[in-house]
Design an enzyme around this catalytic site. Structure first.
Site, PDB file in Angstrom:
ATOM      1  N   TYR A  11       0.850  -1.183   0.000  1.00  0.00           N
ATOM      2  CA  TYR A  11       0.000   0.000   0.000  1.00  0.00           C
ATOM      3  C   TYR A  11       0.886   1.232   0.000  1.00  0.00           C
ATOM      4  O   TYR A  11       1.832   1.315   0.789  1.00  0.00           O
ATOM      5  CB  TYR A  11      -0.903   0.000   1.238  1.00  0.00           C
ATOM      6  CG  TYR A  11      -1.823   1.198   1.325  1.00  0.00           C
ATOM      7  CD1 TYR A  11      -2.852   1.373   0.404  1.00  0.00           C
ATOM      8  CD2 TYR A  11      -1.674   2.152   2.335  1.00  0.00           C
ATOM      9  CE1 TYR A  11      -3.715   2.469   0.488  1.00  0.00           C
ATOM     10  CE2 TYR A  11      -2.530   3.246   2.423  1.00  0.00           C
ATOM     11  CZ  TYR A  11      -3.542   3.403   1.501  1.00  0.00           C
ATOM     12  OH  TYR A  11      -4.385   4.488   1.581  1.00  0.00           O
ATOM     13  N   ASP A  60       9.252   2.763   0.338  1.00  0.00           N
ATOM     14  CA  ASP A  60       8.157   3.392   1.081  1.00  0.00           C
ATOM     15  C   ASP A  60       8.201   2.894   2.524  1.00  0.00           C
ATOM     16  O   ASP A  60       7.752   1.792   2.838  1.00  0.00           O
ATOM     17  CB  ASP A  60       6.815   3.059   0.415  1.00  0.00           C
ATOM     18  CG  ASP A  60       5.637   3.690   1.140  1.00  0.00           C
ATOM     19  OD1 ASP A  60       5.863   4.392   2.160  1.00  0.00           O
ATOM     20  OD2 ASP A  60       4.491   3.490   0.703  1.00  0.00           O
ATOM     21  N   LYS A  78       3.635   8.479   9.419  1.00  0.00           N
ATOM     22  CA  LYS A  78       3.267   7.862  10.689  1.00  0.00           C
ATOM     23  C   LYS A  78       4.190   8.284  11.847  1.00  0.00           C
ATOM     24  O   LYS A  78       4.028   9.383  12.354  1.00  0.00           O
ATOM     25  CB  LYS A  78       3.133   6.356  10.511  1.00  0.00           C
ATOM     26  CG  LYS A  78       2.026   6.064   9.464  1.00  0.00           C
ATOM     27  CD  LYS A  78       1.634   4.624   9.276  1.00  0.00           C
ATOM     28  CE  LYS A  78       0.367   4.518   8.459  1.00  0.00           C
ATOM     29  NZ  LYS A  78       0.517   4.140   7.070  1.00  0.00           N
TER      30      LYS A  78
HETATM   31  C1  LIG Z   1      -0.055   4.568   5.703  1.00  0.00           C
HETATM   32  C2  LIG Z   1       0.773   4.339   4.511  1.00  0.00           C
HETATM   33  C3  LIG Z   1       0.775   5.232   3.421  1.00  0.00           C
HETATM   34  C4  LIG Z   1      -0.190   6.374   3.305  1.00  0.00           C
HETATM   35  O1  LIG Z   1      -0.021   7.316   4.312  1.00  0.00           O
HETATM   36  P1  LIG Z   1      -1.231   8.335   4.637  1.00  0.00           P
HETATM   37  O2  LIG Z   1      -0.628   9.275   5.628  1.00  0.00           O
HETATM   38  O3  LIG Z   1      -2.335   7.500   5.188  1.00  0.00           O
HETATM   39  O4  LIG Z   1      -1.603   8.993   3.366  1.00  0.00           O
HETATM   40  C5  LIG Z   1       1.675   5.019   2.393  1.00  0.00           C
HETATM   41  N1  LIG Z   1       2.525   3.988   2.429  1.00  0.00           N
HETATM   42  C6  LIG Z   1       2.552   3.102   3.449  1.00  0.00           C
HETATM   43  C7  LIG Z   1       3.546   1.997   3.433  1.00  0.00           C
HETATM   44  C8  LIG Z   1       1.659   3.243   4.512  1.00  0.00           C
HETATM   45  O5  LIG Z   1       1.660   2.341   5.494  1.00  0.00           O
END
Ligand SMILES: *Cc1c(COP(=O)(O)O)cnc(C)c1O
Length: 451
Positions: free
Chosen positions: A143, A238, A283
């Site tokens: 994701y 990511d 996060k």
């Molecule tokens: C949570 C998440 C996102 C998106 O972040 P948001 O602040 O919710 O837009 C992108 N990549 C990863 C791996 C994530 O866990």
């Protein structure tokens, strides 16, 4: 009238689509009414009915030092008194960028944005700008936020909702996204053999945690690096979720680099088994405030406006309250904290896994650092891909989940999400989890697949 979760959810559904501002919160895959949280402190959250829960959601990651940590609150309060937003640069942005680069030296330049979605979206645009190519490769089950091109075969709420494709995304956009199976080097090689000269970047979660925690097989991240480099494509790691969570320098630190806490690093960047061109963070880095970032090679990052031709901007980017929360949180993320997180994770995995085994529920634990999740797989068959994750017996999860919630433990309301521990989780919380685990394991054992 007293406030209840039910009454609020009723009102919410009239006013807000599905009653929530982010889909996984709606309890769609576990059933029942979401807890409306009134407040949180340390390892616990309290719902509007006054019940407290040991929290294993942790705001989906940011609450790594525990909720409402006094030092984080002080930093935010101090910043708030000076004004909420200026639309001009501040010292806080410089200090936070420094802290990020200290932990992840390969993030030579850092730009702050407000969400992880913006961070990955910008990283993709940057990769396209840097290479002059259009195609992007992502892995099924990873994701990367909700931007158009990255929603294909995505994890998180997309996995939970079982959405095959997202309506409203033009086919012309997804045509530029190639989705490959995670952990499959052969598929990656074949893809590059065929279209390598058109591929701008491979984006990956170096430690996927949005299809449940699925560990990369040994060398997978390094192979992505090797293949992308040989075709002149960028590698985007990511680490929005894994960054500063699984280890002080994220998954890159855990697997390829080192801890920034060792006075003399035992591994230098040039010796690291893989170094991505770009990282995305979120996060933890915002400590509970809307903040995310991207960082990476100076020559690539300097393609961003105002230096370069790749445009990116944000009214609230690098917001002073958010940078204050992020910096205070990272300051608290010291070696002792990570040791504590790992130990709490050990104990939870141990007690839950034993309970499931005692009830004859086959399961597999995916784990990196303190990040983990349980898959209900027959005979504990391993999960190394999205396909395998989707074959797990997710139908056992609702009963398992509700048994925990009834016992005062707030689990993620989806089998595809990781469990999050914090520096504030201690013996009392572990005790409550240990009490709940046998009941939840029994519920998982007697769950049946509804046709
Ligand atoms: C949570 C998440 C996102 C998106 O972040 P948001 O602040 O919710 O837009 C992108 N990549 C990863 C791996 C994530 O866990």
């Amino acid at each position: 009238m007293t406030l209840t979760n039910d009454s609020l959810f009723h009102d919410a559904q009239v006013l807000i689509p599905g009653g929530v501002n982010s889909p996984v919160r709606a309890f769609a895959s576990v059933g029942g009414t979401p807890l409306f949280i009134d407040h949180a402190r340390g390892p616990r959250v309290w719902d509007v009915e006054g019940r407290d829960y040991v929290d294993l959601v942790g705001s989906w990651g940011p609450a790594i030092v525990g909720h409402a940590h006094p030092e984080v609150l002080n930093a935010v309060e101090h910043a708030a008194r000076k004004g909420l937003s200026f639309g001009a640069p501040t010292e806080g942005e410089v200090r936070l960028a420094e802290m990020i680069r200290q932990r992840v030296p390969a993030a030579e330049r850092v730009r702050c944005v407000s969400t992880g979605t913006e961070a990955t979206m910008t990283a993709i645009r940057l990769a396209r700008g840097a290479t002059g190519r259009d195609l992007v490769v992502k892995f099924a089950g990873c994701y990367h936020g909700h931007s158009d091109g990255l929603l294909a075969a995505a994890g998180s709420g997309v996995a939970t909702g079982g959405l095959p494709e997202c309506a409203g995304v033009p086919a012309s956009i997804t045509a530029n996204t190639i989705v490959l199976p995670f952990n499959d080097v052969t598929a990656l090689e074949e893809c590059f053999t065929e279209r390598g000269s058109e591929i701008a970047a491979v984006i990956t979660e170096p430690q996927p945690a949005n299809m449940g925690v699925v560990e990369p097989v040994e060398g997978f991240n390094a192979e992505i690096r090797r293949i992308t480099r040989s075709y002149g494509a960028l590698m985007i790691a990511d680490e929005v979720l894994s960054g500063f969570r699984v280890a002080p320098s994220g998954m890159w630190g855990l697997e390829a680099y080192d801890s920034p806490f060792t006075p003399v690093p035992t591994v230098s960047i040039t010796e690291a088994s893989w170094v991505p061109d770009l990282f995305t963070f979120g996060k933890v880095v915002g400590g509970g405030m809307p903040l995310a970032a991207l960082g990476g090679r100076a020559d690539v990052m300097d393609l961003l406006a105002p230096v370069g031709p790749v445009y990116q901007a944000g009214t609230l980017s690098g917001n002073p309250l958010a940078t204050a929360a992020g910096a205070a949180t990272l300051t608290l993320c010291d070696e002792g904290l990570y040791r504590h997180l790992d130990s709490v994770a050990d104990q939870i995995i141990d007690v839950v896994s034993s309970a499931l085994t005692a009830e004859g529920v086959g399961h597999w634990v995916g784990r990196a650092g303190s990040l983990f999740s349980f898959f209900f797989t027959p005979e504990g068959a391993p999960v190394h891909s999205y396909e395998q994750a989707q074959l797990a017996q997710t139908w056992r999860y609702p009963a398992f989940f509700h048994a925990f919630v009834d016992a005062g433990v707030n689990l993620p309301p989806s089998n595809f999400e990781a469990w999050f521990v914090s520096g504030a989780h201690g013996d009392e919380e572990l005790e409550r989890i240990a009490q709940a685990a046998p009941v939840a394991a029994r519920a998982a054992a007697s769950a049946t697949l509804k046709q």
